[in-house]
Design an enzyme around this catalytic site. Structure first.
Site, PDB file in Angstrom:
ATOM      1  N   GLN A   1      40.013 -54.812  -7.428  1.00 46.65           N
ATOM      2  CA  GLN A   1      39.118 -53.668  -7.209  1.00 46.65           C
ATOM      3  C   GLN A   1      37.647 -54.075  -7.104  1.00 46.65           C
ATOM      4  O   GLN A   1      36.823 -53.290  -6.659  1.00 46.65           O
ATOM      5  CB  GLN A   1      39.278 -52.634  -8.334  1.00 46.65           C
ATOM      6  CG  GLN A   1      40.645 -51.969  -8.350  1.00 46.65           C
ATOM      7  CD  GLN A   1      40.746 -50.956  -9.465  1.00 46.65           C
ATOM      8  OE1 GLN A   1      41.032 -51.316 -10.597  1.00 46.65           O
ATOM      9  NE2 GLN A   1      40.469 -49.691  -9.167  1.00 46.65           N
TER      10      GLN A   1
ATOM     11  N   CYS B   1      42.133 -42.850  -9.634  1.00 49.36           N
ATOM     12  CA  CYS B   1      41.835 -44.274  -9.493  1.00 49.36           C
ATOM     13  C   CYS B   1      40.441 -44.427  -8.900  1.00 49.36           C
ATOM     14  O   CYS B   1      40.095 -43.736  -7.937  1.00 49.36           O
ATOM     15  CB  CYS B   1      42.878 -44.913  -8.572  1.00 49.36           C
ATOM     16  SG  CYS B   1      42.596 -46.663  -8.275  1.00 49.36           S
ATOM     17  N   LEU B   2      39.659 -45.337  -9.460  1.00 47.85           N
ATOM     18  CA  LEU B   2      38.302 -45.574  -8.952  1.00 47.85           C
ATOM     19  C   LEU B   2      38.331 -46.051  -7.496  1.00 47.85           C
ATOM     20  O   LEU B   2      37.358 -45.872  -6.773  1.00 47.85           O
ATOM     21  CB  LEU B   2      37.583 -46.604  -9.830  1.00 47.85           C
ATOM     22  CG  LEU B   2      37.272 -46.132 -11.265  1.00 47.85           C
ATOM     23  CD1 LEU B   2      36.861 -47.321 -12.132  1.00 47.85           C
ATOM     24  CD2 LEU B   2      36.197 -45.063 -11.270  1.00 47.85           C
TER      25      LEU B   2
ATOM     26  N   HIS C   1      49.292 -48.827 -14.570  1.00 49.45           N
ATOM     27  CA  HIS C   1      48.525 -48.539 -13.349  1.00 49.45           C
ATOM     28  C   HIS C   1      47.775 -49.809 -12.906  1.00 49.45           C
ATOM     29  O   HIS C   1      47.755 -50.143 -11.722  1.00 49.45           O
ATOM     30  CB  HIS C   1      47.563 -47.380 -13.655  1.00 49.45           C
ATOM     31  CG  HIS C   1      46.588 -47.027 -12.582  1.00 49.45           C
ATOM     32  ND1 HIS C   1      46.535 -45.782 -11.987  1.00 49.45           N
ATOM     33  CD2 HIS C   1      45.583 -47.741 -11.997  1.00 49.45           C
ATOM     34  CE1 HIS C   1      45.564 -45.765 -11.079  1.00 49.45           C
ATOM     35  NE2 HIS C   1      44.958 -46.932 -11.077  1.00 49.45           N
TER      36      HIS C   1
HETATM   37 ZN    ZN Z   1      43.347 -47.799 -10.077  1.00 45.71          ZN
END
Ligand code: ZN
Length: 174
Positions: free
Chosen positions: A54, A94-95, A136
């Site tokens: 991410q 989710c970011l 997650h």
């Molecule tokens: Zn996420």
């Protein structure tokens, strides 16, 4: 403190299986710190976990910090799920998928084996939101997003909408 921009869907790195960490060195230490810094820099209540892909690093490193849940901030390096139980319907976001929330089936109790940042192996059993978040995050390391776990046909609709938004944004910026 170094807060990184968060990569969003449909960036290829989010859809790619991340590689295992082999060197427990200063670079890894910096990566873990950057993940915590980036997580802490999010608006309150919006982020409880973050994974290296991410922030653009395809390595098997995740951090989880659910405020006041008793587990504290934990870094999981090369995590492997040993057991999952107590499945339930959980609302997730989710970011990397801003603006989308949805219900998915998750285990709420998990036994996991991982390494800490000094290379020490540990096994721990966690439950509640920490367990949900950890699963997650481990999904992120395998190139899976929570929107992949939404029920059909919402999964299809959400992904189509996000890809369309992305195409329009790309056109806007040339
Ligand atoms: Zn996420």
């Amino acid at each position: 403190m170094v807060s990184h921009p968060i990569v969003t869907f449909p960036d290829e790195i989010l859809l790619t299986k991340a590689v295992a960490v082999e060197e427990f060195d200063d670079k890894l230490e910096v990566l873990v710190q950057n993940l915590f810094d980036t997580l802490n820099a999010q608006d309150e209540g919006t982020g409880i976990g973050l994974s290296a892909p991410q922030i653009g690093v395809s390595k098997r490193v995740s951090v989880v910090h659910v405020p006041d849940d008793g587990y504290g901030p934990v870094a999981y390096i090369n995590p492997v799920v040993l057991a999952k139980t107590a499945y339930g319907l959980v609302e997730e976001s989710c970011l990397s998928v801003p603006g989308v929330e949805g219900n998915v089936i998750r285990a709420t109790r998990v036994r996991v084996e991982a390494f800490d940042r000094s290379g020490e192996r540990f096994v721990s059993e966690v439950d509640g939101m920490h367990a949900v978040c950890l699963l997650h995050e481990i999904d992120h390391l395998d190139g899976t997003l929570f929107i992949d776990r939404l029920f059909w046909p919402r999964r299809w609709r959400v992904k189509r909408q996000l890809r369309k938004q992305h195409r329009l944004a790309v056109m806007d910026t040339g």
